[in-house]
Design a protein around this motif. Structure first.
Motif, PDB file in Angstrom:
ATOM      1  N   THR A  41      -3.493   3.863   3.618  1.00 32.58           N
ATOM      2  CA  THR A  41      -4.595   2.763   3.677  1.00 32.58           C
ATOM      3  C   THR A  41      -5.859   3.009   2.721  1.00 32.58           C
ATOM      4  N   GLY A  42      -5.986   3.758   2.045  1.00 33.69           N
ATOM      5  CA  GLY A  42      -7.073   4.058   1.114  1.00 33.69           C
ATOM      6  C   GLY A  42      -7.072   2.854   0.000  1.00 33.69           C
ATOM      7  N   GLN A  64      -7.042   0.456  11.887  1.00 32.31           N
ATOM      8  CA  GLN A  64      -7.222   1.539  12.665  1.00 32.31           C
ATOM      9  C   GLN A  64      -7.419   0.827  14.258  1.00 32.31           C
ATOM     10  N   LEU A 109      -6.351  -0.424   0.730  1.00 30.76           N
ATOM     11  CA  LEU A 109      -6.846  -1.512   1.469  1.00 30.76           C
ATOM     12  C   LEU A 109      -8.507  -1.587   1.551  1.00 30.76           C
ATOM     13  N   ARG A 154     -12.273  -2.548   3.063  1.00 26.60           N
ATOM     14  CA  ARG A 154     -12.770  -2.073   4.439  1.00 26.60           C
ATOM     15  C   ARG A 154     -12.494  -2.720   5.534  1.00 26.60           C
ATOM     16  N   SER A 165       0.892  -1.291  -0.095  1.00 25.99           N
ATOM     17  CA  SER A 165      -0.211  -0.110  -0.029  1.00 25.99           C
ATOM     18  C   SER A 165       0.855   1.225  -0.215  1.00 25.99           C
ATOM     19  N   ARG A 170      -8.744  -1.939   6.553  1.00 23.38           N
ATOM     20  CA  ARG A 170      -8.650  -0.537   7.008  1.00 23.38           C
ATOM     21  C   ARG A 170      -9.157  -0.344   8.517  1.00 23.38           C
ATOM     22  N   ARG A 171     -10.336  -1.136   8.798  1.00 26.64           N
ATOM     23  CA  ARG A 171     -10.762  -1.149  10.066  1.00 26.64           C
ATOM     24  C   ARG A 171      -9.973  -2.172  11.135  1.00 26.64           C
TER      25      ARG A 171
END
Length: 129
Positions: free
Chosen positions: A24-25, A36, A27, A29, A20, A32-33
């Motif tokens: 993280t854009g 985080q 990746l 969903r 990446s 990404r979660r």
């Protein structure tokens, strides 16, 4: 989420985080979660960003060789080439010397055999008279 699930998810995300480029854009969903909420993956992401930043700075950095370095390197290359050429000449001559010596030995052996045969025949012949 249990520790085993988190570890396996972190291991699975390792290559995705590296690919990446710190963004993280790219990746999905769920990934990404996970990033985080996971300190380990966040630390990996920061490390990847640092590496990319360092690589970008290297791309812009221009290294100038020390004065005379290029000339010195070329002189060493030329010297090594000359040594190699001399060695190959000597090796080729050594083979020629050995081949010549073998041919001379074979010729001397053949000449010696002819002389021996000629002498033994001349002793056996009866004298006319």
């Amino acid at each position: 989420m249990t520790a085993a699930t988190s570890t396996s998810t972190c291991a699975e995300l390792g290559d995705q985080l590296a690919a990446s480029g710190g963004d993280t854009g790219s990746l999905d969903r769920a990934a990404r979660r996970h990033v985080q909420g996971c300190l380990r993956c966040q630390a990996d992401l920061v490390q990847h960003r640092r590496v990319l930043r360092a690589l970008r700075s290297l791309r812009e950095e221009v290294l100038e060789p020390a004065p005379g370095l290029v000339t010195e390197v070329l002189a060493h290359i030329e010297e090594a080439g000359e040594r190699h050429a001399i060695r190959s000449l000597l090796t080729g001559r050594r083979a020629a010397y050995i081949g010549g010596l073998a041919a001379a030995t074979a010729a001397a052996g053949a000449a010696g055999a002819v002389v021996l045969v000629t002498r033994t025949r001349s002793r056996r012949l009866p004298l006319a008279g």
